[in-house]
Design an enzyme around this catalytic site. Structure first.
Site, PDB file in Angstrom:
ATOM      1  CD  GLU A  96      -2.924  -1.194   2.277  1.00 51.21           C
ATOM      2  OE1 GLU A  96      -2.413  -1.433   3.386  1.00 51.21           O
ATOM      3  OE2 GLU A  96      -4.135  -1.018   2.111  1.00 51.21           O
ATOM      4  CD  GLU A 148      -3.526  -6.306   4.043  1.00 50.75           C
ATOM      5  OE1 GLU A 148      -3.642  -7.009   3.006  1.00 50.75           O
ATOM      6  OE2 GLU A 148      -2.673  -5.405   4.155  1.00 50.75           O
TER       7      GLU A 148
END
Ligand code: NAD
Length: 695
Positions: free
Chosen positions: A105, A125
């Site tokens: 990210e 995640e």
């Protein structure tokens, strides 16, 4: 310092430095923001490179911060990524080795990304019941396209960087073996003057065919998600990247992330993640305890377990010799091993060369002299103390000094077995589960005299064998089987009270167990429990069981291996068919008892089964047989098919709340065979203190 700063000509190189994987914890974020600001302020700097020290760009967020205010303390991940994205000078991410989760990210916030081949790229995640919460669901579709981004985010699976070459994710893929920072600095110098700065957020997402694609994807993701909410939430967040303006999509992603973090399913997954790591630690065996080298192994007993255990060693590249008393047993064991490997080859899971190598590592013998030089020997002969005695006396006589002498016993006293030798410090229990080549759990049983280095070696070996090693103290059944006995007892009483095997199994499986208690017994062999009950009858005549299981065994219905057990089976098939004969047997037997048959609800079935595990687990914890509640959860998640989304029996009890668990037990204590429900003192105490097993 957790981010280094260096000037290379006109390029500032910021190196995340937080071993082992440059996790983006608060200190690292703070240092990275400070370094970015320094580069902004320095007129000599025309471009910035961000990279990671050691063997990772960044492995992602620091998930230990999760349950602490640190995750929300400035600079948060969002802030760090905003600082990168708002830079007036081009920022180049220099990606290598591992770039996952928040690491990816962060890289997506940069203006450019260059990478080495072989880097593992992932947004994992979902594996913790979450979604990428720092822009991953909004930015990845803008560089890969909707479908590939969705696949990565919903599966969490790493993709090698070279497989993503040609996408907008990477502006340059450097030659293998080159210096990533050098390559990134050269790239940064080339683009230093280019304006406007490209930003991922400005990329468009292809809209054609969106609705049809999403409809199919929703059905597919929902079907695969099982009880977990995260995969569908990942999908909805990715959809938002295509249907909402960027900032709105980010806010949507954030909201969904916060909601997922509060779900029991995500908490259970995070619990399991930490529990697995905690299990490898034993308080009085520090990490620097010396371990004994294990370069060769032996297995005594070529039966069901011995064959599977030998495969474990061969799979790990450790040569192994199997010893038995009869050539026929050796031949049979080796044939089983061959068949198992052949089936893996047929399924494409094993290459022919791996097959050859593994088979080549396995030898058989009838002579103890042939195993004397092994570094470790695992005994897996009949479950009979006298037989174990013969074997261990022999092992003591022949094995080289320093060899580890392990037993796979399920129920016998390890200390008595150790006493058959003159070297009890070298004796340990390695309790594999059937089928031993498949099941992840390895109970490591620590005897009164087991050496710390032997324990440390067993823990290291469990990792090498790709098992989840959990340390247990000596008691009848250790952690797993001691608890399961109470569970099976309740399953039997439920039959006496009015339930039928398939109803009990259905309720347990609806709760999430891989298999209900009766299907499990049919698979393991009902004769095993029968044998143990007969022994118990002598040792502990007061412990009561439902007689139904004995009646079943008296009919020779030992389970799948005899084609009949609690269920009927069609030859060659594993599907359990409810058996009218067994049902008649149960109702006939119960008619002779003083108890009135009643309708037993599914909720009661689940509570009786699961709380029986919890109560015995609490006793095990209190006695120090298990080191921590999470170890018990690990045993049940990895060895007994306990539903992962419920985090293990002890974690589950915590989520229900111990006062409610205790109240249910008190209710059961007033019922049939209520004496099975004496609450564990630890449970009573924790409930009174408003605490949980894991908190
Ligand atoms: P098994 O009956 O399938 O195999 C036992 C093997 O040991 C046979 O091949 C037999 O010939 C051999 N043997 C017997 N006496 C011997 C001796 N004196 N020297 C050398 N070999 C000898 O049994 P199993 O199911 O593989 O169980 C073995 C051990 O593993 C037992 O202690 C059992 O409690 C334990 N265990 C079994 C399971 C399971 O599900 N079967 C699970 C965990 C642990």
């Amino acid at each position: 310092m957790s981010a280094d700063y260096q000037l290379r000509n006109r390029v500032a190189v910021i190196t995340l430095n937080n071993p082992p994987v440059n996790g983006l914890g608060l200190e690292t974020r703070t240092a990275a923001v400070a370094a970015l600001q320094r580069a902004q302020a320095d007129d000599a700097v025309q471009a910035i490179v961000i990279t990671g020290a050691g063997t990772a760009f960044s492995g992602g967020a620091d998930i230990r911060e999760f349950n602490s205010p640190k995750a929300l303390t400035e600079p948060t991940l969002h802030t760090l990524i905003r600082v990168v994205e708002a830079s007036s000078k081009p920022v180049v991410a220099a990606i290598h080795s591992v770039c996952m989760g928040a690491g990816l990210e962060l890289a997506l916030g940069a203006n450019y990304r260059v990478a080495l081949p072989g880097a593992q790229i992932a947004l994992p995640e979902v594996k913790l019941g979450l979604l990428p919460g720092a822009g991953g669901t909004q930015r990845l579709p803008r560089v890969l396209g909707l479908e590939p981004a969705l696949d990565m985010i919903v599966s969490g699976t790493p993709v090698a960087s070279e497989k993503l070459a040609g996408t907008l994710l990477f502006d340059d893929l450097l030659p293998a073996g080159s210096d990533v920072v050098e390559g990134a600095v050269a790239f940064a110098e080339r683009v230093a003057a280019v304006r406007p700065l490209p930003r991922v957020r400005d990329n468009a997402i292809e809209q054609a065919g969106l609705d049809a694609f999403l409809e199919a994807a929703r059905a597919r993701v929902q079907a695969a998600a099982g009880p977990f909410p995260a995969p569908l939430a990942c999908l909805e967040a990715v959809v938002a990247s295509a249907t909402m303006p960027f900032e709105e999509g980010l806010a949507y992603e954030r909201d969904r992330f916060m909601a997922l973090a509060e779900t029991v399913e995500s908490k259970a997954l995070r619990h399991a993640f930490f529990a697995e790591r905690a299990a490898a630690k034993v308080p009085d065996v520090p990490a620097d305890t010396p371990v004994r080298p294990i370069a060769s192994a032996a297995v005594v007993g070529a039966g069901t377990m011995g064959a599977g255990i030998a495969m474990n060693f061969a799979n790990a590249g450790i040569p192994v010799t199997i010893l038995d008393t009869e050539q026929a047993a050796l031949d049979k064991g080796l044939a089983t091993i061959r068949r198992n490997y052949e089936s893996s080859v047929k399924k494409g899971k094993l290459g022919q060369d791996q097959f050859d190598r593994r088979i080549g590592l396995i030898r058989t013998t009838l002579a103890y002299e042939d195993i004397a030089a092994a570094d470790i020997v695992v005994e897996a002969v009949f479950e009979d103390l006298a037989v174990k005695e013969t074997v261990f006396r022999r092992l003591d006589a022949v094995m080289k000094p320093g060899a580890i002498l392990a037993t796979n016993t399920s129920t016998l006293d390890l200390n008595r077995i150790a006493a058959f030798t003159t070297r009890p410090q070298d004796v340990i229990g390695l309790h594999f589960f059937s089928p031993a080549n498949v099941m992840k759990l390895l109970e490591i049983v620590r005897g009164a005299h087991t050496g710390k280095d032997v324990l440390a070696t067993a823990l290291a070996l469990s990792k090498k064998l790709k098992k989840t090693g959990v340390v247990a103290g000596v008691c009848d059944g250790f952690i797993g089987n001691r608890m399961v006995e109470q569970y099976i007892r309740q399953a039997g009483f439920l039959l006496d009270e009015g339930a039928l095997p398939h109803q009990v199994d259905r309720a347990a499986e609806a709760f999430g167990f891989a298999m209900g208690p009766f299907r499990m017994s049919d698979l393991a062999g009902n004769d095993i429990g029968w044998y143990i009950r007969k022994r118990r009858q002598v040792e502990m005549p007061d412990v009561k069981y439902s007689k139904t299981a004995d009646l079943l065994c008296e009919q020779g219905r030992f389970g799948q291996k005899t084609g009949a057990g609690w269920y009927d089976y069609v030859a060659g098939e594993r599907a359990p068919l409810p058996s009218p004969l067994v049902e008649d047997m149960i109702t006939g037997h119960v008619a002779g008892l003083t108890i009135e048959r009643r309708i037993v609800g599914d909720e009661e079935i689940v509570e009786r089964l699961v709380y029986a595990l919890v109560n015995e687990g609490a006793k095990i914890l209190e006695e120090g047989i298990a080191l921590r509640a999470s170890d018990i959860d690990m045993v049940y998640l990895s060895g007994y098919g306990f539903p992962l989304h419920r985090g293990g029996p002890m974690f589950y009890a915590d989520t229900v709340g111990l006062p409610a668990v205790l109240a249910a037990m008190e209710e059961f204590a007033r019922g049939y065979h209520g004496d099975a429900w004496t609450p564990a003192p630890l449970l009573v105490r924790l409930a009174a203190e408003g605490r949980g097993f894991n908190t």
